[in-house]
Design a protein around this motif. Structure first.
Motif, PDB file in Angstrom:
ATOM      1  N   ARG A 119       6.222   1.728   3.286  1.00 40.83           N
ATOM      2  CA  ARG A 119       6.901   2.877   3.901  1.00 40.83           C
ATOM      3  C   ARG A 119       8.107   3.300   3.066  1.00 40.83           C
ATOM      4  NH1 ARG A 119       6.960   5.085   9.093  1.00 40.83           N
ATOM      5  NH2 ARG A 119       8.880   6.181   9.650  1.00 40.83           N
ATOM      6  N   VAL A 173      -2.449  -0.814   7.511  1.00 44.38           N
ATOM      7  CA  VAL A 173      -2.172  -2.251   7.440  1.00 44.38           C
ATOM      8  C   VAL A 173      -2.774  -2.896   8.685  1.00 44.38           C
ATOM      9  CG1 VAL A 173      -0.093  -1.962   6.041  1.00 44.38           C
ATOM     10  CG2 VAL A 173       0.123  -2.073   8.509  1.00 44.38           C
ATOM     11  N   THR A 188      -1.756   7.563   2.598  1.00 49.62           N
ATOM     12  CA  THR A 188      -1.899   6.976   3.923  1.00 49.62           C
ATOM     13  C   THR A 188      -2.457   5.564   3.778  1.00 49.62           C
ATOM     14  OG1 THR A 188      -2.279   9.107   5.006  1.00 49.62           O
ATOM     15  CG2 THR A 188      -3.020   7.136   6.173  1.00 49.62           C
ATOM     16  N   SER A 224      -0.807   1.231  11.462  1.00 52.28           N
ATOM     17  CA  SER A 224      -0.949  -0.211  11.649  1.00 52.28           C
ATOM     18  C   SER A 224      -1.956  -0.522  12.747  1.00 52.28           C
ATOM     19  CB  SER A 224       0.400  -0.842  12.008  1.00 52.28           C
ATOM     20  OG  SER A 224       1.325  -0.670  10.952  1.00 52.28           O
ATOM     21  N   ILE A 246       2.188   5.095   7.243  1.00 54.97           N
ATOM     22  CA  ILE A 246       1.694   3.791   7.663  1.00 54.97           C
ATOM     23  C   ILE A 246       0.991   3.885   9.014  1.00 54.97           C
ATOM     24  CG2 ILE A 246       2.282   1.394   8.164  1.00 54.97           C
ATOM     25  CD1 ILE A 246       2.790   2.239   5.257  1.00 54.97           C
ATOM     26  N   SER A 286       5.959   2.027  11.567  1.00 56.33           N
ATOM     27  CA  SER A 286       4.629   2.647  11.470  1.00 56.33           C
ATOM     28  C   SER A 286       4.663   4.076  12.012  1.00 56.33           C
ATOM     29  CB  SER A 286       3.596   1.839  12.265  1.00 56.33           C
ATOM     30  OG  SER A 286       3.541   0.503  11.836  1.00 56.33           O
ATOM     31  N   ALA A 314       4.168  -3.435   5.258  1.00 54.48           N
ATOM     32  CA  ALA A 314       4.357  -2.119   5.862  1.00 54.48           C
ATOM     33  C   ALA A 314       5.743  -1.566   5.550  1.00 54.48           C
ATOM     34  CB  ALA A 314       4.143  -2.200   7.373  1.00 54.48           C
ATOM     35  N   ASN A 358       4.897   6.066   1.767  1.00 55.39           N
ATOM     36  CA  ASN A 358       3.556   6.083   2.331  1.00 55.39           C
ATOM     37  C   ASN A 358       3.588   6.329   3.837  1.00 55.39           C
ATOM     38  OD1 ASN A 358       1.578   5.120   0.094  1.00 55.39           O
ATOM     39  ND2 ASN A 358       3.281   3.657  -0.043  1.00 55.39           N
TER      40      ASN A 358
END
Length: 279
Positions: free
Chosen positions: A121, A103, A100, A129, A127, A149, A117, A125
């Protein structure tokens, strides 16, 4: 000349440009930047490559009009072109599978964290934001960043949109949430914001990457103007960065150096504004 194929306003004094630069578009990696001159008499301005389209051979930059040279840029319209666009410069972002990742973009820093991001991603991962600004009209790229995100949090200092408060308030809530495990943080924006984000994550040993934008001239490491202190050692942001371990940056020195030409910049801006009023 580098043709402007699209120009649009994102907010007060913030302009989005899509520029024809096929070689840069092909070579660019996440985190890199370009040095731009609007006209042959303009100063060099470092700007993050916010996005690329390799099919059309274009790159995207986002400009905030704060001084004479960036004010001059706003004179350029679609179909016209920039005198120089040099790049891609700097080291690519370090991207890996963390888990996790949060950003954080403050103001124009959102243009920096958006490509991060996307890259994070693409590696799988999750994301989260956080974008922040003084007020609603100064938030940029909300929809674009939200599209990549898993969760998007907006903060404003005045409470005109999203959560009232600072990006660090939202980050603290995520860290305190037992259902959220923050594995890494990527951050870009005002130096003071990055300083306090890094201060917040350090006790938790959360890897924190910050993108620095000190005074730059040539962008190739020759002038030394962009030197920053990282873990007590001198680095050049243009060739060693622009991204560094946020827990090792001397933020106070950086903020002090950023004020070196403040008076000169203010006089130049005022002179340019008066000249525009006379024309």
């Amino acid at each position: 000349m580098y043709e402007i194929v699209e120009k649009k306003t994102l907010g007060p004094s913030v302009t989005h440009y899509e520029i024809k630069a096929p070689r840069i578009a092909r070579a660019r990696q996440c985190g890199q930047f370009v040095i731009v001159r609007a006209f042959d008499h303009s100063e060099r301005i470092p700007l993050t490559i916010a996005d690329v389209n390799r099919d059309t051979g274009t790159i995207t930059i986002i400009v905030q009009s704060v001084g004479k040279s960036t004010m001059e840029m706003t004179r350029l319209q679609k179909g016209q072109g920039f005198q120089d666009v040099v790049g891609p410069l700097g080291q690519p972002s370090h991207i890996e599978k963390f888990g996790t990742v949060v950003v954080i973009g403050g103001g124009l820093g959102t243009a920096v964290v958006y490509p991060q991001a996307v890259a994070l991603r693409n590696l799988g991962n999750k994301i989260i934001s956080i974008i922040g600004a003084r007020s609603k009209e100064l938030l940029i790229l909300e929809e674009l960043l939200g599209s990549v995100s898993d969760k998007l949090i907006c903060t404003t200092d005045d409470g005109s949109y999203g959560k009232k408060g600072l990006v660090t308030d939202a980050l603290q809530e995520l860290i305190d949430d037992p259902d959220t495990n923050v594995d890494a943080v990527y951050c870009a924006g005002p130096v003071i914001m990055m300083k306090f984000v890094a201060r917040l994550t350090k006790p938790f040993n959360i890897p924190t990457i910050v993108s620095l934008n000190p005074i730059m001239v040539d962008g190739t490491g020759m002038c030394g103007g962009c030197r920053v202190s990282i873990d007590g050692k001198t680095k050049f942001a243009c060739v060693d960065g622009p991204e560094f371990d946020g827990h090792q940056v001397d933020y106070d020195e950086l903020m002090d150096r950023l004020t070196t030409y403040k008076n000169h910049e203010q006089k130049s801006r005022q002179k340019h504004a008066c000249k525009l009023q006379q024309t």
